[in-house]
Design an enzyme around this catalytic site. Structure first.
Site, short mmCIF file in Angstrom:
data_model
loop_
_atom_site.label_atom_id
_atom_site.label_comp_id
_atom_site.label_asym_id
_atom_site.label_seq_id
_atom_site.Cartn_x
_atom_site.Cartn_y
_atom_site.Cartn_z
N ASN A 166 47.13 87.38 133.28
CA ASN A 166 46.15 88.38 134.00
C ASN A 166 44.83 87.86 133.94
O ASN A 166 44.00 87.97 134.89
CB ASN A 166 46.30 89.78 133.63
CG ASN A 166 45.92 90.08 132.21
OD1 ASN A 166 45.93 89.26 131.35
ND2 ASN A 166 45.24 91.41 132.13
N GLU A 262 47.06 92.10 120.18
CA GLU A 262 46.32 92.70 121.40
C GLU A 262 47.51 93.15 122.60
O GLU A 262 47.59 92.02 123.11
CB GLU A 262 45.24 91.62 122.01
CG GLU A 262 44.23 91.19 120.93
CD GLU A 262 43.05 92.33 120.75
OE1 GLU A 262 43.01 93.30 121.39
OE2 GLU A 262 42.43 92.40 119.53
N CYS A 296 44.82 95.08 130.71
CA CYS A 296 45.41 96.05 129.55
C CYS A 296 44.49 97.25 129.59
O CYS A 296 44.99 98.30 129.30
CB CYS A 296 45.44 95.44 128.52
SG CYS A 296 43.65 94.56 128.07
P1 NAD Z 1 54.11 88.98 127.81
O1 NAD Z 1 54.26 89.38 126.55
O2 NAD Z 1 55.30 88.81 128.89
O3 NAD Z 1 53.59 87.03 127.68
C1 NAD Z 1 52.32 87.06 126.68
C2 NAD Z 1 52.60 85.46 126.41
O4 NAD Z 1 53.69 85.80 125.30
C3 NAD Z 1 52.95 84.50 127.28
O5 NAD Z 1 52.35 83.23 126.92
C4 NAD Z 1 54.40 84.47 126.97
O6 NAD Z 1 55.07 83.03 127.33
C5 NAD Z 1 54.63 84.56 125.54
N1 NAD Z 1 55.74 85.20 124.96
C6 NAD Z 1 56.79 85.72 125.84
N2 NAD Z 1 57.94 85.76 124.70
C7 NAD Z 1 57.51 85.24 123.58
C8 NAD Z 1 58.10 85.41 122.43
N3 NAD Z 1 59.43 85.90 122.04
N4 NAD Z 1 57.53 84.67 121.26
C9 NAD Z 1 56.19 84.28 121.52
N5 NAD Z 1 55.61 84.21 122.56
C10 NAD Z 1 56.23 84.75 123.68
O7 NAD Z 1 52.72 89.38 128.41
P2 NAD Z 1 52.18 89.08 129.99
O8 NAD Z 1 53.03 89.61 130.94
O9 NAD Z 1 51.88 87.71 129.98
O10 NAD Z 1 50.80 89.99 129.94
C11 NAD Z 1 50.88 91.34 130.16
C12 NAD Z 1 50.63 92.22 129.05
O11 NAD Z 1 49.75 91.67 128.22
C13 NAD Z 1 50.51 93.66 129.40
O12 NAD Z 1 51.45 94.62 128.62
C14 NAD Z 1 48.90 93.84 129.08
O13 NAD Z 1 48.62 95.12 128.91
C15 NAD Z 1 48.81 92.83 127.86
N6 NAD Z 1 47.37 92.52 127.50
C16 NAD Z 1 46.91 93.17 126.61
C17 NAD Z 1 45.50 92.56 126.60
C18 NAD Z 1 44.68 92.95 125.05
O14 NAD Z 1 43.55 92.57 125.03
N7 NAD Z 1 45.11 94.11 124.45
C19 NAD Z 1 44.88 91.79 127.54
C20 NAD Z 1 45.67 91.40 128.45
C21 NAD Z 1 46.93 91.63 128.52
#
Ligand code: NAD
Length: 537
Positions: A166, A262, A296
């Site tokens: 995002n 996070e 987020c």
């Molecule tokens: P996601 O969890 O689908 O993916 C995040 C990353 O994790 C990607 O690089 C993905 O390839 C990787 N991933 C997926 N499965 C994995 C596994 N089993 N093991 C290791 N890595 C894996 O999240 P997204 O759709 O990319 O992002 C959206 C989410 O992120 C929302 O829930 C949002 O709230 C959160 N987010 C949090 C923050 C924060 O600072 N707290 C900031 C931005 C986004």
């Protein structure tokens, strides 16, 4: 993919076949390719390897080699070298903005501010903070007065940074910059939806003259991330969904690898009856719909005092309905004519539509939006405002991660606090009131990692403040002293100063026991101020 990771991976990707011969410099083995596309136009931006476990381990080895020299540098020198990275990004701000805008389809102004400016500010601030935070510190030796005591900080080694799509540049650079300042190397696993962000970061690091492969990239989908988790890295910094965070923690447990989480959010705004209505309404529209709500820390819920509820809804609805939605194909003279664009991740549409359907079925009113734009091709979901909502609805409980703001009327601010805390999540919250002391009193009762008064999310841009969540929003922090300390291990030091033999050494006699009891009685009975001052802290 190998290693039995199929059941753990995230969403699907477009794969094609690749064959490469192993060499020290190229990724090993034969594997698939991942195609990066502009989410609005579908234009192919490039392809990257979809790395398997062996290729991931190779990236970790590269990073580990680069870390040896980097970690031995003085923190000031590391910060100085990071200054060159800051210069390169600032000097190429327009180009970097264009590249990020193409990967995400976000408005150029938003990419320029939330990604490029934010990253330069981050590097600038971490460079200023790190020498102070990471310097060795003297500690009072307390009762062992014949010792000198201090603590120092050492790099961990190789940090895995797993990032989302995002805000792909900022959310990758946040852990990278702090980890590097602390003397680590990093293997970045960017999202499969924005995989070219890794290539961009390496290009910038190379141009800044950072050591080769100090930042490595493991491109791929969830299976690549899962392999990185088990690759023997020294710490995992994860930014992404709560669901994935749980899987990562389970994987990290195998090697007892420490993690920072996070995770997701369901940020509330609490609007008091004495709020500045003009500011609160404009803040709500920005906080809910910036980046089309794909953040987020987007405002997803508003709890509004009944006295001003209707006025607030009227203002927010009018402004949300007036947002200009479209796509800026390039940075041109017309840049700045678009406020919001389309969804980056197509699958998010299902989440948004099912939450709205559920809310309407349970009695919610769609005050504006609530559909895909009929005149635009693509996932242009309209900024949507829901009213008449309550906590039986999914939209008030589950993360939406899209352009939906649900506004609930409350009788008083006690009710607003109770509802704000009635959530699995606890990332940030904002309170809108003309009385700061009243807002602080409310904020102290909120279970969130940060509280903002009369604005939203701004604490993320104040790098001296720690950022992170509580409950299912995660733990550990980025930014602030706390964020830097995530990337070091502390070492406790003592050095003997004087005296031939310690009273607690062997041999032990009966008289020693009597002395020990007398000493304890003398030193630790409160009220013996001067003696206790001798013990120190
Ligand atoms: P996601 O969890 O689908 O993916 C995040 C990353 O994790 C990607 O690089 C993905 O390839 C990787 N991933 C997926 N499965 C994995 C596994 N089993 N093991 C290791 N890595 C894996 O999240 P997204 O759709 O990319 O992002 C959206 C989410 O992120 C929302 O829930 C949002 O709230 C959160 N987010 C949090 C923050 C924060 O600072 N707290 C900031 C931005 C986004």
């Amino acid at each position: 993919m190998t290693d039995g990771l199929e059941d753990e991976v995230g969403h699907g990707t477009e794969r094609s076949s690749r064959t490469q011969s192993p060499s020290d410099d190229s990724p090993i083995g034969a594997t698939d390719m991942l195609t990066a596309r502009n989410p609005v136009t579908g234009e192919v931006l490039g392809t990257v390897p979809l790395m398997d476990a062996a290729e991931v381990r190779q990236q970790v080895q590269f990073a580990r080699r680069a870390q040896h020299h980097w970690g031995a540098l003085d923190v000031r020198e590391r910060c100085d070298r990071l200054g060159a990275l800051q210069d390169v990004i600032a000097g190429r701000a327009r180009d970097v903005t264009n590249r990020i805008a193409a990967m995400t389809a976000k408005p150029h102004v938003e990419a320029a501010m939330m990604e490029v400016h934010a990253t330069c500010l981050l590097i600038h601030s971490i460079r200023k903070m790190a020498p102070r935070v990471l310097a060795p510190q003297r500690v009072s030796p307390g009762i062992v007065m014949n010792k000198k005591a201090w603590k120092s900080y050492e790099p961990l080694g190789v940090v895995a940074a797993i990032s989302p799509w995002n805000v792909p540049f900022t959310l990758s650079m946040a852990p990278i910059v702090s980890a590097l300042a602390a003397g680590n190397a990093v293997v970045l696993k960017p999202s499969e939806l924005t995989p070219l962000i890794g290539e961009l970061i390496v290009e910038l690091a190379d141009e800044a003259g950072l050591p080769e492969r100090l930042v490595c990239v493991a491109t791929g989908d969830g299976s690549t991330g899962a392999a990185l988790v088990r690759s023997g890295v020294d710490k995992i910094h994860f930014t992404g969904s709560t669901e994935t965070g749980r899987k990562i923690m389970a994987g990290a447990a195998e090697n007892l690898t420490p993690v920072v989480m996070e995770l997701g959010g369901k940020d509330p705004m609490l609007v008091c009856s004495d709020a500045d209505m003009e500011r609160a309404a404009a803040g709500a529209v920005w906080g809910a719909f910036a980046n089309l709500g794909q953040a987020c820390l987007s405002i997803e819920r508003a709890y509004v005092h009944t006295d001003i509820h209707d006025d607030f809804v009227g203002r927010v609805t009018e402004q949300a309905g007036a947002l200009r939605q479209g796509y800026e194909p390039a940075y041109t003279d017309t840049t700045g004519n678009v406020d919001v664009t389309a969804l980056i991740r197509h699958e998010q549409l299902d989440v948004i539509e099912s939450q709205i359907r559920d809310a309407v079925d349970r009695g919610a009113t769609v005050a504006c939006g609530g559909r895909l734009r009929p005149d635009l091709e693509g996932d242009y979901y309209e900024p949507t405002v829901l009213t008449d909502v309550d906590h039986t609805m999914l939209v008030m409980r589950d993360e939406t991660f899209g352009p939906v703001l649900a506004i609930q009327r409350v009788a008083n601010m006690d009710e607003a606090v109770e509802l704000a805390n009635d959530s699995e999540y606890g990332l940030t919250a904002s309170i809108w009131s003309r009385s700061e002391s009243r807002a602080i009193e409310i904020g102290e009762r909120l279970a969130t990692g940060s509280v903002t008064i009369n604005d939203h999310t701004v604490s993320y841009g104040i790098i001296g403040l720690p950022f992170g969540g509580v409950k299912s929003s995660g733990f550990g922090r980025v930014h602030g002293d706390e964020g830097l300390l995530e990337f070091v291990r502390s070492k406790a030091w003592t050095s003997h100063r004087f005296g031939p033999k310690e009273i607690y050494w062997f041999p032990i006699g009966r008289r020693d026991f009597d002395s020990a009891v007398r000493l304890t009685g003398t030193l630790y009975r409160r009220g013996l101020g001067k003696l206790q001052a001798l013990i120190g802290r």
